[in-house]
Design a protein around this motif. Structure first.
Motif, PDB file in Angstrom:
ATOM      1  N   TRP A   1       0.425  -1.404   0.201  1.00 60.17           N
ATOM      2  CA  TRP A   1      -0.054  -0.331  -0.235  1.00 60.17           C
ATOM      3  C   TRP A   1       0.896   1.214  -0.003  1.00 60.17           C
ATOM      4  O   TRP A   1       0.201   2.111  -0.330  1.00 60.17           O
ATOM      5  CB  TRP A   1      -0.493  -0.211   1.306  1.00 60.17           C
ATOM      6  CG  TRP A   1      -2.020  -0.510   0.995  1.00 60.17           C
ATOM      7  CD1 TRP A   1      -2.379  -1.961   1.727  1.00 60.17           C
ATOM      8  CD2 TRP A   1      -3.341  -0.604   0.069  1.00 60.17           C
ATOM      9  NE1 TRP A   1      -3.764  -2.618   1.080  1.00 60.17           N
ATOM     10  CE2 TRP A   1      -4.241  -1.852   0.046  1.00 60.17           C
ATOM     11  CE3 TRP A   1      -3.853   0.298  -0.370  1.00 60.17           C
ATOM     12  CZ2 TRP A   1      -5.055  -1.501  -0.638  1.00 60.17           C
ATOM     13  CZ3 TRP A   1      -5.012   0.571  -1.449  1.00 60.17           C
ATOM     14  CH2 TRP A   1      -5.565  -0.900  -1.558  1.00 60.17           C
TER      15      TRP A   1
ATOM     16  N   HIS B   1      -1.212   3.969  -2.314  1.00 62.21           N
ATOM     17  CA  HIS B   1      -1.286   5.751  -1.344  1.00 62.21           C
ATOM     18  C   HIS B   1      -0.272   6.497  -1.897  1.00 62.21           C
ATOM     19  O   HIS B   1      -0.454   7.375  -1.785  1.00 62.21           O
ATOM     20  CB  HIS B   1      -1.374   5.000   0.396  1.00 62.21           C
ATOM     21  CG  HIS B   1      -1.870   5.797   1.087  1.00 62.21           C
ATOM     22  ND1 HIS B   1      -3.358   6.775   1.371  1.00 62.21           N
ATOM     23  CD2 HIS B   1      -0.917   6.797   1.250  1.00 62.21           C
ATOM     24  CE1 HIS B   1      -2.907   7.523   1.547  1.00 62.21           C
ATOM     25  NE2 HIS B   1      -1.730   7.350   2.611  1.00 62.21           N
TER      26      HIS B   1
ATOM     27  N   CYS C   1       0.349   8.136  -5.186  1.00 60.32           N
ATOM     28  CA  CYS C   1      -1.072   9.099  -5.637  1.00 60.32           C
ATOM     29  C   CYS C   1      -0.828  10.199  -4.993  1.00 60.32           C
ATOM     30  O   CYS C   1      -1.889  11.216  -5.523  1.00 60.32           O
ATOM     31  CB  CYS C   1      -2.621   8.000  -5.232  1.00 60.32           C
ATOM     32  SG  CYS C   1      -2.921   6.568  -6.069  1.00 60.32           S
TER      33      CYS C   1
ATOM     34  N   THR D   1      -6.462   8.246  -2.562  1.00 58.50           N
ATOM     35  CA  THR D   1      -5.967   8.690  -1.938  1.00 58.50           C
ATOM     36  C   THR D   1      -5.748   8.326  -0.050  1.00 58.50           C
ATOM     37  O   THR D   1      -5.559   7.524   0.184  1.00 58.50           O
ATOM     38  CB  THR D   1      -5.075   9.508  -1.955  1.00 58.50           C
ATOM     39  OG1 THR D   1      -4.528   9.666  -3.175  1.00 58.50           O
ATOM     40  CG2 THR D   1      -3.849   9.751  -0.780  1.00 58.50           C
TER      41      THR D   1
ATOM     42  N   ALA E   1      -7.069   4.277   0.304  1.00 61.49           N
ATOM     43  CA  ALA E   1      -6.187   3.568   0.398  1.00 61.49           C
ATOM     44  C   ALA E   1      -5.787   4.272   1.636  1.00 61.49           C
ATOM     45  O   ALA E   1      -5.094   2.831   1.743  1.00 61.49           O
ATOM     46  CB  ALA E   1      -5.349   4.047  -1.116  1.00 61.49           C
ATOM     47  N   GLY E   2      -5.624   4.865   2.168  1.00 62.18           N
ATOM     48  CA  GLY E   2      -5.119   5.210   3.074  1.00 62.18           C
ATOM     49  C   GLY E   2      -5.562   4.851   4.360  1.00 62.18           C
ATOM     50  O   GLY E   2      -5.323   4.108   5.501  1.00 62.18           O
TER      51      GLY E   2
ATOM     52  N   TRP F   1      -5.517   0.840   4.255  1.00 61.33           N
ATOM     53  CA  TRP F   1      -3.418   0.660   5.112  1.00 61.33           C
ATOM     54  C   TRP F   1      -3.777   0.491   6.201  1.00 61.33           C
ATOM     55  O   TRP F   1      -3.516   0.294   6.858  1.00 61.33           O
ATOM     56  CB  TRP F   1      -3.022   1.467   3.658  1.00 61.33           C
ATOM     57  CG  TRP F   1      -1.453   1.146   4.124  1.00 61.33           C
ATOM     58  CD1 TRP F   1      -0.926  -0.215   5.376  1.00 61.33           C
ATOM     59  CD2 TRP F   1      -0.665   1.818   3.564  1.00 61.33           C
ATOM     60  NE1 TRP F   1       0.290  -0.167   5.218  1.00 61.33           N
ATOM     61  CE2 TRP F   1       0.820   2.209   4.567  1.00 61.33           C
ATOM     62  CE3 TRP F   1       0.062   3.503   3.303  1.00 61.33           C
ATOM     63  CZ2 TRP F   1       1.706   2.038   4.362  1.00 61.33           C
ATOM     64  CZ3 TRP F   1       0.861   3.689   3.488  1.00 61.33           C
ATOM     65  CH2 TRP F   1       2.591   3.236   3.580  1.00 61.33           C
TER      66      TRP F   1
ATOM     67  N   GLU G   1      -4.595  12.195   9.018  1.00 61.37           N
ATOM     68  CA  GLU G   1      -6.176  11.345   8.949  1.00 61.37           C
ATOM     69  C   GLU G   1      -7.102  12.677   8.658  1.00 61.37           C
ATOM     70  O   GLU G   1      -7.508  13.091   7.125  1.00 61.37           O
ATOM     71  CB  GLU G   1      -6.307  10.249   9.533  1.00 61.37           C
ATOM     72  CG  GLU G   1      -6.122   9.460   9.105  1.00 61.37           C
ATOM     73  CD  GLU G   1      -6.198   7.847  10.404  1.00 61.37           C
ATOM     74  OE1 GLU G   1      -5.672   6.807  10.415  1.00 61.37           O
ATOM     75  OE2 GLU G   1      -6.701   8.096  11.366  1.00 61.37           O
TER      76      GLU G   1
ATOM     77  N   SER H   1      -6.280  15.516   5.854  1.00 58.22           N
ATOM     78  CA  SER H   1      -6.345  14.768   5.099  1.00 58.22           C
ATOM     79  C   SER H   1      -7.666  14.714   4.466  1.00 58.22           C
ATOM     80  O   SER H   1      -8.461  15.501   3.186  1.00 58.22           O
ATOM     81  CB  SER H   1      -6.014  13.186   4.364  1.00 58.22           C
ATOM     82  OG  SER H   1      -4.726  13.800   4.667  1.00 58.22           O
TER      83      SER H   1
END
Length: 364
Positions: free
Chosen positions: A206, A210, A213, A284, A287-288, A291, A306, A309
């Protein structure tokens, strides 16, 4: 020291040499871009500005002759209503500027030299990133130094791809090369971290998905932010062309703004970049989360990285919604786009350096 460790150390050394070499060539490209702006003929720029002003005056005062009656009839002159085509609030139907070269052969030569040097610097840059990956035997973005060098490389690659597609983006060259030099200078002087293996949580495929991206998203959003910032200045310049009696830009600012694309073109370009990349930024974050579940046993934990983001995602979502809403097009939406990119920058620099969390992999 065993043979493998010595080879990796040599690869890391040559990676650093290539990054410094890239910086040297980027510096030459920077000077060539400066020459393109300086030696581009001001007479050509003046003709473009005059044409824009004439278009505005013609739209206001143009007349149309209409024949009245049959043969031998007279004519009547009717005022044509002012018609302005606007792609967004605050933009108007005016031509693009002639570009940094000012539409002249001399300026164009310097511009082509600048692009050629940028391509050469990119090759050194990409080779440096590749050797860094080989030296650590993993994806070359496990800390802020590696992320920064790769981010700059992808930003330049995006610019060169747009040029190869014959898009009118050479005006981005100077701010792009300037930013890349600042980014790489900060990377090698402040953020540099010796080649090392990752913390256990990052040992996953990942990492490739991640973070790659995130890098592509950020590099593209940067291009959109540059276009948005120039849009704000160009839009103000066009307003002043319509109202020549008001406060005017200085001579240097006018020389630059006369040559960039019109506000409508910049607005459309920035919107297309941001709208195209927004789904990738969404992926992105998803995917995070996947992961995070594999590494820490939860999809979302309100870690600072997080949270920011998600804040960045919300900011861009607000921009796209505003851009599609009649009352929030133009300058208001542009301000939202710059705020959104500011959130991205804080998520990278501020969160990584100043805030402790599970994503604290800055290495500084």
């Amino acid at each position: 020291m065993n043979l493998a460790a010595e080879v990796n150390e040599n690869l890391a050394h040559y990676s650093n040499v290539l990054i410094y070499s890239a910086m040297a060539v980027y510096t030459l490209a920077f000077l060539a871009h400066i020459a393109e702006w300086v030696f581009g003929s001001r007479s050509a720029v003046g003709r473009t500005a005059a044409a824009i002003t004439a278009d505005a005056e013609t739209a206001q005062r143009a007349k149309v002759t209409v024949r009245v009656g049959g043969q031998g009839g007279g004519t009547a002159v009717l005022d044509r209503p002012k018609i302005v085509t606007r792609s967004a609030a605050g933009s108007r139907d005016v031509p693009d500027g002639p570009g940094a070269a000012g539409g002249t052969e001399q300026g164009d030569v310097y511009g082509r030299i600048a692009v050629g040097l940028t391509v050469l610097a990119f090759l050194f840059h990409a080779a440096g990133v590749l050797l860094r990956a080989l030296s650590v035997q993993r994806a070359p973005w496990g800390n802020m130094y590696e992320f920064s060098t790769t981010f700059a490389m992808v930003a330049v690659a995006t610019y060169l791809v747009l040029l190869a597609l014959k898009k009118n983006v050479r005006w981005i060259g100077l701010p792009l090369v300037t930013t890349v030099l600042l980014d790489l200078g900060l990377a090698v002087s402040v953020l540099y971290t010796a080649s090392d293996q990752l913390v256990p949580a990052l040992h996953s495929y990942w990492l490739w998905i991640h973070v790659s991206c995130a890098i592509v998203s950020g590099a593209s959003l940067y291009i959109g932010a540059v276009a948005t910032l120039l849009y704000l200045f160009r839009d103000r310049y066009e307003v002043q062309l319509e109202n020549p009696e008001g406060k005017q830009f200085g001579r240097f600012a006018k020389s630059v703004l006369e040559r960039v694309p019109s506000a409508a073109s910049l607005d459309k370009f920035a919107y297309r970049i941001n709208a195209t990349i927004f789904p990738l930024w969404t992926f992105t974050i998803i995917a995070g989360a996947i992961w995070a579940e594999a590494a820490w046993g939860r999809y979302w934990g309100w870690d600072p990285k997080e949270v920011w983001s998600f804040i960045t995602w919300v900011a861009y979502a607000c921009y796209l919604h505003a851009r599609a809403t009649a009352g929030w097009k133009g300058r208001k939406a542009a301000y939202l786009a710059l705020i959104a990119f500011g959130c991205y920058l804080f998520n990278y620099y501020g969160v990584n350096i100043f805030i402790t969390g599970k994503h604290s992999y800055a290495g500084v």
